[in-house]
Design a protein around this motif. Structure first.
Motif, PDB file in Angstrom:
ATOM      1  N   MET A 274       8.140  -0.400  -6.362  1.00 21.12           N
ATOM      2  CA  MET A 274       7.589   0.367  -5.246  1.00 21.12           C
ATOM      3  C   MET A 274       6.700   1.484  -5.756  1.00 21.12           C
ATOM      4  O   MET A 274       5.921   2.058  -5.033  1.00 21.12           O
ATOM      5  CB  MET A 274       8.718   0.981  -4.423  1.00 21.12           C
TER       6      MET A 274
ATOM      7  N   GLU B 287       3.943   2.780  -8.525  1.00 19.39           N
ATOM      8  CA  GLU B 287       2.949   2.319  -9.491  1.00 19.39           C
ATOM      9  C   GLU B 287       3.235   2.949 -10.847  1.00 19.39           C
ATOM     10  O   GLU B 287       3.441   4.156 -10.936  1.00 19.39           O
ATOM     11  CB  GLU B 287       1.546   2.718  -9.020  1.00 19.39           C
TER      12      GLU B 287
ATOM     13  N   ARG C 165       2.012   6.761 -12.780  1.00 16.32           N
ATOM     14  CA  ARG C 165       1.320   7.669 -11.860  1.00 16.32           C
ATOM     15  C   ARG C 165       2.310   8.541 -11.083  1.00 16.32           C
ATOM     16  O   ARG C 165       1.914   9.289 -10.209  1.00 16.32           O
ATOM     17  CB  ARG C 165       0.451   6.884 -10.881  1.00 16.32           C
ATOM     18  N   SER C 166       3.622   8.393 -11.368  1.00 15.45           N
ATOM     19  CA  SER C 166       4.572   9.196 -10.606  1.00 15.45           C
ATOM     20  C   SER C 166       4.713  10.571 -11.221  1.00 15.45           C
ATOM     21  O   SER C 166       4.422  10.756 -12.387  1.00 15.45           O
ATOM     22  CB  SER C 166       5.920   8.503 -10.576  1.00 15.45           C
TER      23      SER C 166
ATOM     24  N   MET D 188       3.022   7.444  -8.219  1.00 16.27           N
ATOM     25  CA  MET D 188       2.674   7.624  -6.822  1.00 16.27           C
ATOM     26  C   MET D 188       3.209   6.441  -5.999  1.00 16.27           C
ATOM     27  O   MET D 188       3.125   5.299  -6.427  1.00 16.27           O
ATOM     28  CB  MET D 188       1.154   7.667  -6.702  1.00 16.27           C
ATOM     29  N   ILE D 189       3.773   6.748  -4.871  1.00 12.95           N
ATOM     30  CA  ILE D 189       4.368   5.685  -4.058  1.00 12.95           C
ATOM     31  C   ILE D 189       3.283   4.972  -3.258  1.00 12.95           C
ATOM     32  O   ILE D 189       2.425   5.598  -2.640  1.00 12.95           O
ATOM     33  CB  ILE D 189       5.439   6.285  -3.117  1.00 12.95           C
ATOM     34  N   ASP D 190       3.362   3.625  -3.346  1.00 13.25           N
ATOM     35  CA  ASP D 190       2.419   2.804  -2.595  1.00 13.25           C
ATOM     36  C   ASP D 190       3.018   2.559  -1.205  1.00 13.25           C
ATOM     37  O   ASP D 190       3.956   1.791  -1.045  1.00 13.25           O
ATOM     38  CB  ASP D 190       2.214   1.483  -3.353  1.00 13.25           C
TER      39      ASP D 190
ATOM     40  N   ARG E 252       3.181  -1.082   0.233  1.00 10.94           N
ATOM     41  CA  ARG E 252       4.159  -1.964  -0.413  1.00 10.94           C
ATOM     42  C   ARG E 252       5.581  -1.603   0.023  1.00 10.94           C
ATOM     43  O   ARG E 252       6.401  -2.472   0.244  1.00 10.94           O
ATOM     44  CB  ARG E 252       4.004  -1.859  -1.924  1.00 10.94           C
ATOM     45  N   VAL E 253       5.839  -0.311   0.149  1.00  5.07           N
ATOM     46  CA  VAL E 253       7.174   0.119   0.588  1.00  5.07           C
ATOM     47  C   VAL E 253       7.465  -0.456   1.970  1.00  5.07           C
ATOM     48  O   VAL E 253       8.549  -1.000   2.221  1.00  5.07           O
ATOM     49  CB  VAL E 253       7.251   1.662   0.620  1.00  5.07           C
TER      50      VAL E 253
ATOM     51  N   VAL F  47       8.173  -4.220   1.638  1.00  2.00           N
ATOM     52  CA  VAL F  47       9.485  -4.527   1.059  1.00  2.00           C
ATOM     53  C   VAL F  47      10.583  -4.208   2.060  1.00  2.00           C
ATOM     54  O   VAL F  47      11.534  -4.983   2.235  1.00  2.00           O
ATOM     55  CB  VAL F  47       9.671  -3.741  -0.257  1.00  2.00           C
TER      56      VAL F  47
ATOM     57  N   ASN G 291      10.776  -6.879   4.623  1.00  2.00           N
ATOM     58  CA  ASN G 291      11.456  -8.074   4.111  1.00  2.00           C
ATOM     59  C   ASN G 291      12.972  -7.862   4.061  1.00  2.00           C
ATOM     60  O   ASN G 291      13.734  -8.746   4.437  1.00  2.00           O
ATOM     61  CB  ASN G 291      10.937  -8.422   2.708  1.00  2.00           C
ATOM     62  N   ARG G 292      13.386  -6.680   3.604  1.00  2.00           N
ATOM     63  CA  ARG G 292      14.820  -6.396   3.529  1.00  2.00           C
ATOM     64  C   ARG G 292      15.433  -6.415   4.927  1.00  2.00           C
ATOM     65  O   ARG G 292      16.517  -6.947   5.144  1.00  2.00           O
ATOM     66  CB  ARG G 292      15.058  -5.025   2.900  1.00  2.00           C
TER      67      ARG G 292
ATOM     68  N   ASP H  33      15.723  -9.991   6.079  1.00  2.00           N
ATOM     69  CA  ASP H  33      16.828 -10.671   5.406  1.00  2.00           C
ATOM     70  C   ASP H  33      18.160 -10.222   6.001  1.00  2.00           C
ATOM     71  O   ASP H  33      19.104 -11.004   6.119  1.00  2.00           O
ATOM     72  CB  ASP H  33      16.815 -10.363   3.904  1.00  2.00           C
TER      73      ASP H  33
END
Lengths: 157, 162
Positions: A151, A153, A156-157, B1-3, B6-7, B10, B13-14, B17
């Motif tokens: 989750m 990258e 880059r954190s 850095m959080i995308d 994508r979070v 995901v 999907n969780r 499921d």
């Protein structure tokens, strides 16, 4: 970490190769049958397992299932269904081969026209068992949850 | 850095499921049916328009029968026609094997036949029975021998030659 990445890359390459091979085999097999379906009708009848009407329908339909499965395996659209159909078709085919041999019918499957003729039943069964194993391995991989993706990258954190 | 995208993906999907553990199998079934259905459409088109597709009754085969198109190169041809019928001509290298001269002609056949070679028997016409009987007799006489009778008989073989 480098070792782990190497293993992951190798797994990815093996999977890609398997997809390429499996899709190619089904496309080639289906394409050759669809090119000359009249000939394939004779091959289906040579098994002496189905009445003529069903052999007729099978010879019309089966080549296209193989072609669409091959395309789906390659492109990824409908891959799960394609792999499932590939496993089911190959298992039914192995059973048909064994049943025909048990009934004393000695035959060529017509899978690849005159391009590839299997020298004997054992070789033929090994080839098809390999196809089933490959398709099952890919299907299991498809069934894994999609939550393994990172989750964050990296770097880059 | 959080995308962020994508979070969300995901988590979705969780969530799916969690609320529907059969989702994988449902997708698999839906896709299988879609591929099978698409193949039905293509099969109908083949039936309607493919130049190499036989009309419904034309492709029917009896037990042990083989069409000329399915005969490979490395076969032993066996001619089961009578002497009178042979005056119409004979195939080069084809072996004679008839009920009336079985002992003598079978010995000649057995000397020529290489184990593993497929045998194709024909008689005079589409309706003759001799080729069927000779092929069956060969299968009984030589265990493991693959023998067929030719669909269309001698006429079919002759028509295929230039």
């Amino acid at each position: 970490m480098g070792g782990m990445e190497g293993v992951t890359a190798m797994k990815g390459a093996a999977r890609a190769l398997l997809l390429l091979l499996l899709g190619g085999i089904f496309l080639l097999s289906g394409g050759l049958k669809a090119y000359d379906p009249g000939r394939f009708l004779y091959d289906v009848q040579a098994f002496h397992l189905l009445p003529y009407g069903l052999s007729f329908a099978t010879a019309l339909w089966l080549p296209w299932v193989e072609i669409f499965c091959g395309l789906a395996i390659w492109t990824g659209r409908g891959r799960r269904g394609a792999l499932f159909l590939a496993v089911a078709m190959t298992i039914v085919f192995i059973a048909a081969l064994l049943l025909a041999r048990w009934r004393g019918v000695n035959l060529q499957c017509g899978c690849f026209g005159q391009w590839l003729i299997f020298p004997n039943l054992i070789f033929h069964l090994c080839f098809n068992t390999g196809l089933v194993a490959g398709a099952v391995a890919l299907l299991v991989r498809e069934a894994r949850p999609t939550t393994a993706q990172p989750m964050i990258e990296p770097g880059r954190s | 850095m959080i995308d962020g995208g994508r979070v969300v993906g995901v988590c979705w999907n969780r969530f799916c499921d969690f609320i529907d553990p059969m989702r994988f199998w449902k997708t698999l079934l839906r896709q299988s049916l879609a591929l099978a259905g698409l193949s039905v459409l293509a099969a109908v088109l083949t039936w309607a328009a493919h130049p190499r597709w036989p009309a419904y009754p034309d492709g029917r085969l009896e037990f042990g029968e083989i069409p000329l198109a399915a005969v490979s190169q490395n076969v032993v041809w066996v001619d089961a026609r009578s002497d009178e019928e042979l005056t119409a001509g004979a195939g080069p290298g084809h072996l004679l094997l008839r009920e009336m001269n079985w002992d003598e002609e079978f010995a000649r056949f057995f000397a020529e036949w290489v184990p593993g070679q497929t045998v194709v028997v024909y008689c005079s016409s589409r309706d003759c029975q001799a080729s069927k009987q000779i092929a069956a007799q060969l299968r009984r006489a030589v265990p493991g021998l693959t023998a067929y009778h030719l669909k269309g008989g001698w006429e079919a073989w002759k028509e295929s030659r230039p």
